[in-house]
Design a protein around this motif. Structure first.
Motif, PDB file in Angstrom:
ATOM      1  N   ASN A 131       0.837  -1.191   0.000  1.00  0.00           N
ATOM      2  CA  ASN A 131       0.000   0.000   0.000  1.00  0.00           C
ATOM      3  C   ASN A 131       0.876   1.246   0.000  1.00  0.00           C
ATOM      4  O   ASN A 131       2.088   1.181   0.191  1.00  0.00           O
ATOM      5  CB  ASN A 131      -0.956   0.011   1.200  1.00  0.00           C
ATOM      6  CG  ASN A 131      -0.217  -0.176   2.514  1.00  0.00           C
ATOM      7  OD1 ASN A 131       0.622   0.641   2.893  1.00  0.00           O
ATOM      8  ND2 ASN A 131      -0.525  -1.266   3.213  1.00  0.00           N
ATOM      9  N   SER A 147      -7.277   8.180  -4.424  1.00  0.00           N
ATOM     10  CA  SER A 147      -8.583   8.689  -4.849  1.00  0.00           C
ATOM     11  C   SER A 147      -8.522  10.167  -5.229  1.00  0.00           C
ATOM     12  O   SER A 147      -9.440  10.690  -5.850  1.00  0.00           O
ATOM     13  CB  SER A 147      -9.621   8.483  -3.738  1.00  0.00           C
ATOM     14  OG  SER A 147      -9.205   9.133  -2.545  1.00  0.00           O
ATOM     15  N   TYR A 163     -13.995  -1.755 -10.127  1.00  0.00           N
ATOM     16  CA  TYR A 163     -13.975  -3.024  -9.392  1.00  0.00           C
ATOM     17  C   TYR A 163     -15.136  -3.913  -9.843  1.00  0.00           C
ATOM     18  O   TYR A 163     -16.292  -3.496  -9.847  1.00  0.00           O
ATOM     19  CB  TYR A 163     -14.056  -2.770  -7.884  1.00  0.00           C
ATOM     20  CG  TYR A 163     -12.900  -1.938  -7.362  1.00  0.00           C
ATOM     21  CD1 TYR A 163     -11.710  -2.546  -6.962  1.00  0.00           C
ATOM     22  CD2 TYR A 163     -12.978  -0.559  -7.315  1.00  0.00           C
ATOM     23  CE1 TYR A 163     -10.640  -1.791  -6.497  1.00  0.00           C
ATOM     24  CE2 TYR A 163     -11.909   0.208  -6.865  1.00  0.00           C
ATOM     25  CZ  TYR A 163     -10.749  -0.409  -6.458  1.00  0.00           C
ATOM     26  OH  TYR A 163      -9.683   0.342  -6.010  1.00  0.00           O
ATOM     27  N   HIS A 191     -10.461  -5.198  -0.164  1.00  0.00           N
ATOM     28  CA  HIS A 191      -9.200  -4.637   0.321  1.00  0.00           C
ATOM     29  C   HIS A 191      -9.475  -3.831   1.585  1.00  0.00           C
ATOM     30  O   HIS A 191     -10.455  -3.088   1.667  1.00  0.00           O
ATOM     31  CB  HIS A 191      -8.573  -3.736  -0.759  1.00  0.00           C
ATOM     32  CG  HIS A 191      -7.132  -3.430  -0.527  1.00  0.00           C
ATOM     33  ND1 HIS A 191      -6.698  -2.614   0.504  1.00  0.00           N
ATOM     34  CD2 HIS A 191      -6.008  -3.823  -1.195  1.00  0.00           C
ATOM     35  CE1 HIS A 191      -5.380  -2.511   0.454  1.00  0.00           C
ATOM     36  NE2 HIS A 191      -4.938  -3.241  -0.557  1.00  0.00           N
ATOM     37  N   SER A 193      -8.247  -1.245   2.754  1.00  0.00           N
ATOM     38  CA  SER A 193      -8.260   0.208   2.603  1.00  0.00           C
ATOM     39  C   SER A 193      -9.597   0.718   2.059  1.00  0.00           C
ATOM     40  O   SER A 193      -9.849   1.917   2.051  1.00  0.00           O
ATOM     41  CB  SER A 193      -7.122   0.666   1.677  1.00  0.00           C
ATOM     42  OG  SER A 193      -7.334   0.209   0.361  1.00  0.00           O
ATOM     43  N   ARG A 194     -10.458  -0.199   1.614  1.00  0.00           N
ATOM     44  CA  ARG A 194     -11.779   0.165   1.093  1.00  0.00           C
ATOM     45  C   ARG A 194     -12.842  -0.709   1.759  1.00  0.00           C
ATOM     46  O   ARG A 194     -13.546  -1.473   1.091  1.00  0.00           O
ATOM     47  CB  ARG A 194     -11.818  -0.025  -0.427  1.00  0.00           C
ATOM     48  CG  ARG A 194     -10.777   0.806  -1.149  1.00  0.00           C
ATOM     49  CD  ARG A 194     -10.549   0.329  -2.571  1.00  0.00           C
ATOM     50  NE  ARG A 194      -9.436   1.025  -3.187  1.00  0.00           N
ATOM     51  CZ  ARG A 194      -8.154   0.710  -2.976  1.00  0.00           C
ATOM     52  NH1 ARG A 194      -7.840  -0.285  -2.169  1.00  0.00           N
ATOM     53  NH2 ARG A 194      -7.189   1.393  -3.545  1.00  0.00           N
ATOM     54  N   TRP A 196     -15.748  -0.294   2.923  1.00  0.00           N
ATOM     55  CA  TRP A 196     -17.162  -0.102   2.600  1.00  0.00           C
ATOM     56  C   TRP A 196     -17.449  -0.279   1.107  1.00  0.00           C
ATOM     57  O   TRP A 196     -18.529   0.066   0.634  1.00  0.00           O
ATOM     58  CB  TRP A 196     -17.619   1.289   3.046  1.00  0.00           C
ATOM     59  CG  TRP A 196     -17.459   1.496   4.513  1.00  0.00           C
ATOM     60  CD1 TRP A 196     -16.520   2.236   5.147  1.00  0.00           C
ATOM     61  CD2 TRP A 196     -18.259   0.905   5.544  1.00  0.00           C
ATOM     62  NE1 TRP A 196     -16.667   2.163   6.518  1.00  0.00           N
ATOM     63  CE2 TRP A 196     -17.730   1.349   6.789  1.00  0.00           C
ATOM     64  CE3 TRP A 196     -19.364   0.050   5.556  1.00  0.00           C
ATOM     65  CZ2 TRP A 196     -18.279   0.955   8.014  1.00  0.00           C
ATOM     66  CZ3 TRP A 196     -19.913  -0.333   6.773  1.00  0.00           C
ATOM     67  CH2 TRP A 196     -19.361   0.121   7.972  1.00  0.00           C
ATOM     68  N   ALA A 197     -16.514  -0.818   0.383  1.00  0.00           N
ATOM     69  CA  ALA A 197     -16.682  -0.920  -1.070  1.00  0.00           C
ATOM     70  C   ALA A 197     -17.891  -1.784  -1.456  1.00  0.00           C
ATOM     71  O   ALA A 197     -18.620  -1.445  -2.391  1.00  0.00           O
ATOM     72  CB  ALA A 197     -15.408  -1.474  -1.704  1.00  0.00           C
ATOM     73  N   GLN A 200     -21.005   0.144  -1.008  1.00  0.00           N
ATOM     74  CA  GLN A 200     -21.155   1.122  -2.081  1.00  0.00           C
ATOM     75  C   GLN A 200     -21.674   0.449  -3.347  1.00  0.00           C
ATOM     76  O   GLN A 200     -22.555   0.985  -4.036  1.00  0.00           O
ATOM     77  CB  GLN A 200     -19.817   1.808  -2.349  1.00  0.00           C
ATOM     78  CG  GLN A 200     -19.332   2.680  -1.209  1.00  0.00           C
ATOM     79  CD  GLN A 200     -17.907   3.175  -1.425  1.00  0.00           C
ATOM     80  OE1 GLN A 200     -17.206   2.683  -2.309  1.00  0.00           O
ATOM     81  NE2 GLN A 200     -17.477   4.135  -0.623  1.00  0.00           N
ATOM     82  N   GLN A 217     -11.560  -8.877   4.960  1.00  0.00           N
ATOM     83  CA  GLN A 217     -10.657  -7.813   4.543  1.00  0.00           C
ATOM     84  C   GLN A 217      -9.231  -8.353   4.448  1.00  0.00           C
ATOM     85  O   GLN A 217      -8.763  -9.022   5.359  1.00  0.00           O
ATOM     86  CB  GLN A 217     -10.701  -6.646   5.536  1.00  0.00           C
ATOM     87  CG  GLN A 217     -12.048  -5.951   5.620  1.00  0.00           C
ATOM     88  CD  GLN A 217     -11.997  -4.742   6.534  1.00  0.00           C
ATOM     89  OE1 GLN A 217     -10.941  -4.166   6.771  1.00  0.00           O
ATOM     90  NE2 GLN A 217     -13.154  -4.343   7.056  1.00  0.00           N
ATOM     91  N   THR A 261     -15.168   4.262  -9.025  1.00  0.00           N
ATOM     92  CA  THR A 261     -14.677   5.112  -7.941  1.00  0.00           C
ATOM     93  C   THR A 261     -13.767   6.189  -8.525  1.00  0.00           C
ATOM     94  O   THR A 261     -13.558   6.264  -9.738  1.00  0.00           O
ATOM     95  CB  THR A 261     -13.876   4.291  -6.904  1.00  0.00           C
ATOM     96  OG1 THR A 261     -12.624   3.890  -7.487  1.00  0.00           O
ATOM     97  CG2 THR A 261     -14.644   3.060  -6.459  1.00  0.00           C
ATOM     98  N   ASP A 263     -10.631   6.203  -7.761  1.00  0.00           N
ATOM     99  CA  ASP A 263      -9.285   5.630  -7.659  1.00  0.00           C
ATOM    100  C   ASP A 263      -8.563   5.698  -8.995  1.00  0.00           C
ATOM    101  O   ASP A 263      -9.090   5.291 -10.031  1.00  0.00           O
ATOM    102  CB  ASP A 263      -9.360   4.174  -7.197  1.00  0.00           C
ATOM    103  CG  ASP A 263      -9.840   4.051  -5.767  1.00  0.00           C
ATOM    104  OD1 ASP A 263      -9.872   5.080  -5.074  1.00  0.00           O
ATOM    105  OD2 ASP A 263     -10.164   2.925  -5.352  1.00  0.00           O
TER     106      ASP A 263
END
Length: 292
Positions: A131, A147, A163, A191, A193-194, A196-197, A200, A217, A261, A263
């Motif tokens: 990361n 982002s 994604y 991942h 780092s996301r 709540w993906a 969403q 995760q 996103t 990203d």
């Protein structure tokens, strides 16, 4: 009167004038912002001219500063070019770059043969990270996923990613009859780092009563894709990086709707080397290969 201005002071001025930031100039020259400011104040005292207008959060070149930069920058570039020419004459040069491990394995390393064939005298040192927090400014360049555009002085935009919900062929066969309710039947991989993906994605696709059985995760994109391939659950797989995984049939898209996103991948140049022809060549190759 003999000229006593240190070359490093002139170089600090040129870098600060180019990026209009003592902070960014300090990062590129591996100094502190106060050291950059001190060197430039000494320069201003010597030539008896104010070169910068200093504001709370920004700096601007004065008219004298613009004229001085126009005169001095070519001299500093020529000096560094001459030093580089004599230092590297007949020898290999080396460029270091930090990049995400998944980006490296899926799209960067597969194209290195082409680079190596064209530039056999330029060595590359690759440092892969999981990361962005692990990225090091000790390297010449970094590729990062973010982002928003990084605040570094020299940044190039490469490409965005989306994604795709995907899983192993066996899990696909098991889950497909359930439709979108399949997301409540198997673990969902994301991942860390996301986190709540998946929520969403569900919200964008009007999925009511979204109640995942379990969300797993993991700490790298490679782990996300590998977990999906091994049938652990359904993952949000990054595209276009993972296109080969779909083409080879090791994972299947469970749904066609992708999560869009902000990203994007960015290329960051950490140091200012106006005279490094090898670095300029490599940056242009990266942009030609990976930018939209």
């Amino acid at each position: 009167m003999a000229v006593q201005t240190p070359i490093r002071g002139l170089r600090s001025f040129c870098v600060a004038a180019k990026c209009l930031s003592f902070k960014h100039a300090a990062a590129q020259l591996y100094l502190t912002p106060s050291a950059i400011s001190h060197q430039i104040r000494l320069l201003e005292q010597q030539i008896d001219k104010q070169l910068f207008l200093r504001q709370t959060r920004a700096i601007e070149l004065t008219e004298d500063g613009k004229l001085f930069y126009k005169k001095v920058a070519p001299i500093i570039e020529q000096l560094e070019s001459t030093i580089t020419e004599f230092t590297n004459s007949g020898s290999l040069s080396t460029i270091s770059i930090t990049l995400p491990e998944f980006f490296s394995s899926e799209v960067f390393v597969p194209r290195l043969n082409e680079w190596s064939d064209k530039h056999p005298n330029i060595n590359l040192q690759l440092e892969t990270v999981k990361n962005r927090t692990q990225s090091s400014k000790e390297t010449n360049l970094s590729i990062v996923l973010a982002s928003t555009k990084p605040a570094d002085a020299i940044v190039y935009e490469l490409f965005p990613i989306s994604y795709m919900p995907a899983c192993s062929p066996d899990l696909f066969t098991k889950l497909k009859p359930f439709g979108k309710d399949a997301l409540n039947q198997a673990p969902l991989i994301v991942h860390q780092s996301r986190p709540w993906a998946w929520h969403q994605w569900a919200e964008e696709n009007d999925i009511e009563n979204f109640s995942p059985k379990r969300i797993v995760q993991v700490d790298s994109m490679f782990s996300v894709a590998r977990a999906a391939q091994q049938g652990i659950g359904v993952a949000l797989i990054p595209l276009p990086l993972s296109q080969n995984w779909f083409d080879e049939g090791v994972i299947y898209p469970l749904f066609e709707q992708q999560l869009k996103t902000r990203d994007k991948y960015y290329l960051i140049q950490h140091d200012w080397h106006a005279s490094r022809e090898d670095l300029d060549i490599f940056v242009q190759w990266l942009l030609s290969e990976f930018s939209l």
